[in-house]
Design an enzyme around this catalytic site. Structure first.
Site, PDB file in Angstrom:
ATOM      1  N   ASN A 163      23.893  54.140  53.221  1.00  0.00           N
ATOM      2  CA  ASN A 163      24.531  54.231  54.377  1.00  0.00           C
ATOM      3  C   ASN A 163      26.283  53.474  54.038  1.00  0.00           C
ATOM      4  O   ASN A 163      25.977  52.503  53.956  1.00  0.00           O
ATOM      5  CB  ASN A 163      24.020  53.238  55.440  1.00  0.00           C
ATOM      6  CG  ASN A 163      24.880  53.219  56.677  1.00  0.00           C
ATOM      7  OD1 ASN A 163      25.766  53.832  56.988  1.00  0.00           O
ATOM      8  ND2 ASN A 163      24.421  52.352  57.659  1.00  0.00           N
ATOM      9  N   TRP A 164      26.867  54.654  53.617  1.00  0.00           N
ATOM     10  CA  TRP A 164      28.294  53.896  53.561  1.00  0.00           C
ATOM     11  C   TRP A 164      29.034  53.334  54.368  1.00  0.00           C
ATOM     12  O   TRP A 164      30.132  52.854  53.993  1.00  0.00           O
ATOM     13  CB  TRP A 164      28.969  55.235  52.980  1.00  0.00           C
ATOM     14  CG  TRP A 164      28.621  55.801  51.524  1.00  0.00           C
ATOM     15  CD1 TRP A 164      27.557  55.363  50.706  1.00  0.00           C
ATOM     16  CD2 TRP A 164      29.195  56.921  50.648  1.00  0.00           C
ATOM     17  NE1 TRP A 164      27.273  56.138  49.476  1.00  0.00           N
ATOM     18  CE2 TRP A 164      28.417  56.939  49.631  1.00  0.00           C
ATOM     19  CE3 TRP A 164      30.456  57.498  50.834  1.00  0.00           C
ATOM     20  CZ2 TRP A 164      28.931  57.943  48.360  1.00  0.00           C
ATOM     21  CZ3 TRP A 164      30.853  58.473  49.671  1.00  0.00           C
ATOM     22  CH2 TRP A 164      30.090  58.848  48.772  1.00  0.00           C
ATOM     23  N   LYS A 165      28.662  53.532  55.810  1.00  0.00           N
ATOM     24  CA  LYS A 165      29.423  53.136  56.791  1.00  0.00           C
ATOM     25  C   LYS A 165      30.826  53.484  56.988  1.00  0.00           C
ATOM     26  O   LYS A 165      30.935  54.816  56.362  1.00  0.00           O
ATOM     27  CB  LYS A 165      29.217  51.331  56.638  1.00  0.00           C
ATOM     28  CG  LYS A 165      27.907  51.054  56.737  1.00  0.00           C
ATOM     29  CD  LYS A 165      27.812  49.624  56.962  1.00  0.00           C
ATOM     30  CE  LYS A 165      26.134  49.081  56.940  1.00  0.00           C
ATOM     31  NZ  LYS A 165      25.851  47.623  57.296  1.00  0.00           N
TER      32      LYS A 165
ATOM     33  N   HIS B 255      21.655  52.633  64.587  1.00  0.00           N
ATOM     34  CA  HIS B 255      21.983  51.492  63.578  1.00  0.00           C
ATOM     35  C   HIS B 255      22.515  50.191  64.459  1.00  0.00           C
ATOM     36  O   HIS B 255      23.045  50.390  65.474  1.00  0.00           O
ATOM     37  CB  HIS B 255      22.978  51.901  62.534  1.00  0.00           C
ATOM     38  CG  HIS B 255      23.398  50.893  61.351  1.00  0.00           C
ATOM     39  ND1 HIS B 255      24.014  49.710  61.781  1.00  0.00           N
ATOM     40  CD2 HIS B 255      22.619  50.763  60.140  1.00  0.00           C
ATOM     41  CE1 HIS B 255      24.054  49.211  60.311  1.00  0.00           C
ATOM     42  NE2 HIS B 255      23.424  49.697  59.817  1.00  0.00           N
TER      43      HIS B 255
ATOM     44  N   GLU C 136      24.755  48.423  64.156  1.00  0.00           N
ATOM     45  CA  GLU C 136      26.024  48.384  64.409  1.00  0.00           C
ATOM     46  C   GLU C 136      26.549  49.385  65.497  1.00  0.00           C
ATOM     47  O   GLU C 136      27.512  48.991  66.349  1.00  0.00           O
ATOM     48  CB  GLU C 136      27.073  48.723  63.211  1.00  0.00           C
ATOM     49  CG  GLU C 136      27.082  47.702  62.059  1.00  0.00           C
ATOM     50  CD  GLU C 136      26.978  47.970  60.637  1.00  0.00           C
ATOM     51  OE1 GLU C 136      27.471  49.122  60.341  1.00  0.00           O
ATOM     52  OE2 GLU C 136      26.537  47.212  59.810  1.00  0.00           O
TER      53      GLU C 136
ATOM     54  N   GLU D 136      15.747  46.806  59.968  1.00  0.00           N
ATOM     55  CA  GLU D 136      16.915  46.224  59.303  1.00  0.00           C
ATOM     56  C   GLU D 136      17.241  44.728  60.186  1.00  0.00           C
ATOM     57  O   GLU D 136      17.960  45.094  61.389  1.00  0.00           O
ATOM     58  CB  GLU D 136      17.977  46.893  59.550  1.00  0.00           C
ATOM     59  CG  GLU D 136      18.289  48.460  58.670  1.00  0.00           C
ATOM     60  CD  GLU D 136      19.454  48.858  58.246  1.00  0.00           C
ATOM     61  OE1 GLU D 136      19.841  49.123  57.369  1.00  0.00           O
ATOM     62  OE2 GLU D 136      20.190  49.130  59.145  1.00  0.00           O
TER      63      GLU D 136
ATOM     64  N   GLY E  21      24.492  42.803  55.500  1.00  0.00           N
ATOM     65  CA  GLY E  21      26.049  42.712  54.818  1.00  0.00           C
ATOM     66  C   GLY E  21      26.169  41.275  54.745  1.00  0.00           C
ATOM     67  O   GLY E  21      27.297  40.630  54.467  1.00  0.00           O
TER      68      GLY E  21
ATOM     69  N   SER F   8      21.134  43.841  52.800  1.00  0.00           N
ATOM     70  CA  SER F   8      21.202  43.121  51.567  1.00  0.00           C
ATOM     71  C   SER F   8      20.412  43.505  50.515  1.00  0.00           C
ATOM     72  O   SER F   8      20.043  42.605  49.589  1.00  0.00           O
ATOM     73  CB  SER F   8      21.398  41.661  51.540  1.00  0.00           C
ATOM     74  OG  SER F   8      22.350  41.262  52.712  1.00  0.00           O
TER      75      SER F   8
ATOM     76  N   GLY G 246      23.154  49.390  52.256  1.00  0.00           N
ATOM     77  CA  GLY G 246      24.619  49.429  52.706  1.00  0.00           C
ATOM     78  C   GLY G 246      25.587  49.301  51.669  1.00  0.00           C
ATOM     79  O   GLY G 246      25.728  50.011  50.728  1.00  0.00           O
ATOM     80  N   GLY G 247      26.143  47.934  51.412  1.00  0.00           N
ATOM     81  CA  GLY G 247      26.982  47.501  50.414  1.00  0.00           C
ATOM     82  C   GLY G 247      26.720  48.160  49.108  1.00  0.00           C
ATOM     83  O   GLY G 247      27.428  48.706  48.396  1.00  0.00           O
TER      84      GLY G 247
HETATM   85  P1  13P Z   1      23.896  45.960  53.492  1.00  0.00           P
HETATM   86  O1  13P Z   1      22.797  46.764  52.328  1.00  0.00           O
HETATM   87  O2  13P Z   1      25.339  46.028  53.300  1.00  0.00           O
HETATM   88  O3  13P Z   1      23.561  44.785  53.897  1.00  0.00           O
HETATM   89  O4  13P Z   1      23.692  47.072  54.899  1.00  0.00           O
HETATM   90  C1  13P Z   1      22.558  47.295  55.140  1.00  0.00           C
HETATM   91  C2  13P Z   1      22.844  48.410  56.466  1.00  0.00           C
HETATM   92  O5  13P Z   1      22.988  47.993  57.323  1.00  0.00           O
HETATM   93  C3  13P Z   1      22.315  49.721  55.986  1.00  0.00           C
HETATM   94  O6  13P Z   1      22.359  50.512  57.021  1.00  0.00           O
END
Ligand code: 13P
Length: 256
Positions: free
Chosen positions: A10-12, A99, A101, A171, A177, A216, A237-238
């Site tokens: 997930n590149w956001k 998600h 967010e 999640e 994050g 994470s 994510g990251g």
């Molecule tokens: P991180 O891996 O950056 O914690 O993000 C997780 C995430 O929200 C994937 O959708």
């Protein structure tokens, strides 16, 4: 058992055309274990470019393209929204829905999330349904209630038999994050709760449902997380923005 593993990136709201091209070419060098699928979910403007870059890099069919959101409507006067048919036209086969967010910043309710899951399935897209509790909810021992309240509206909307085509991503919001990963034991306990919640309604669906962990995940902790009985991969994510690290995570996944 024959449950596939999935590692989804997930590149956001990150990335660039340069990352699209370099990632597609780097992913062509990854060797995946059997029964593992990798899904890359860049922002809308990069979907078509990723499709093109994947064919150029000769990415295997075990690599798929995913979107980060979709509209619950088929078409019409919905400025700024993107429909299932548009996503499919540019080669998308998965879509992240609900998600945390989207739920917290854009106020998506569990009933809207259920409508989006329904729209995705009706179009033949595979939804990656995100669920998870906040830190406050975990501390006050509300985790199971929160997860049940996020899952039930989707089950009610689509019916349990269609849930077999849903990928669930657990999640915990406090782990996203933050660098604070759930311990493998804690993640396993919660994944087991989710699978048992589904099993109480339909055991067959529960056994087949890929259940991903997100929050994470990195190259160091992925192996231990993915080794847990009810963890079938991750939503990253990251670490999915760094090709070297993401490749290690992809290689650590194994079907169960
Ligand atoms: P991180 O891996 O950056 O914690 O993000 C997780 C995430 O929200 C994937 O959708």
């Amino acid at each position: 058992m024959n449950r596939r593993a999935i590692v989804a990136a997930n590149w956001k709201m990150n990335g660039s055309l340069a990352l699209v091209n370099s990632m597609a070419s780097e992913l062509s060098k990854v060797s995946l274990n059997e029964n593992v699928e990798v899904v890359v979910c860049p922002s809308f403007p990069y979907l078509a470019a990723f499709s093109f870059a994947s064919s150029k890099a000769n990415l295997a069919s075990t690599f798929s393209l995913g979107a980060q959101n979709l509209s619950e409507h088929a078409k019409g006067a919905f400025t700024g929204e993107v429909s299932t048919s548009m996503l499919q036209e540019v080669g998308v086969s998965y879509v992240i829905v609900g998600h945390s967010e989207r739920r917290s910043i854009y106020k998506e309710s569990s009933s809207l999330v259920a409508e989006k899951v329904q729209a995705a399935l009706a179009a033949g897209l595979k939804p990656i349904l995100c669920v998870g509790e906040s830190e406050e909810q975990r501390v006050s021992e509300q985790t199971e209630l929160v997860l049940a309240a996020q899952l039930q509206p989707v089950i009610d909307k689509i019916g349990i038999e269609k849930f077999v085509d849903v990928v669930v991503a657990y999640e915990p919001v406090w782990a996203i994050g933050t660098g604070k990963t759930a311990s493998p034991e804690m993640a396993q306990t919660t994944h087991q709760f989710i699978r048992e919640f589904i099993a109480k309604i339909d055991e067959n669906v529960a056994v087949k449902m890929p259940l991903l962990y997100g929050g994470s995940v990195n190259a160091t902790n992925c192996e231990e997380l993915f080794a847990q009985a009810d963890i079938d991969g991750g939503l990253i994510g990251g670490a999915s923005l760094k090709a070297e690290e993401f490749k290690i995570i992809c290689s650590a996944a194994k079907g169960k």
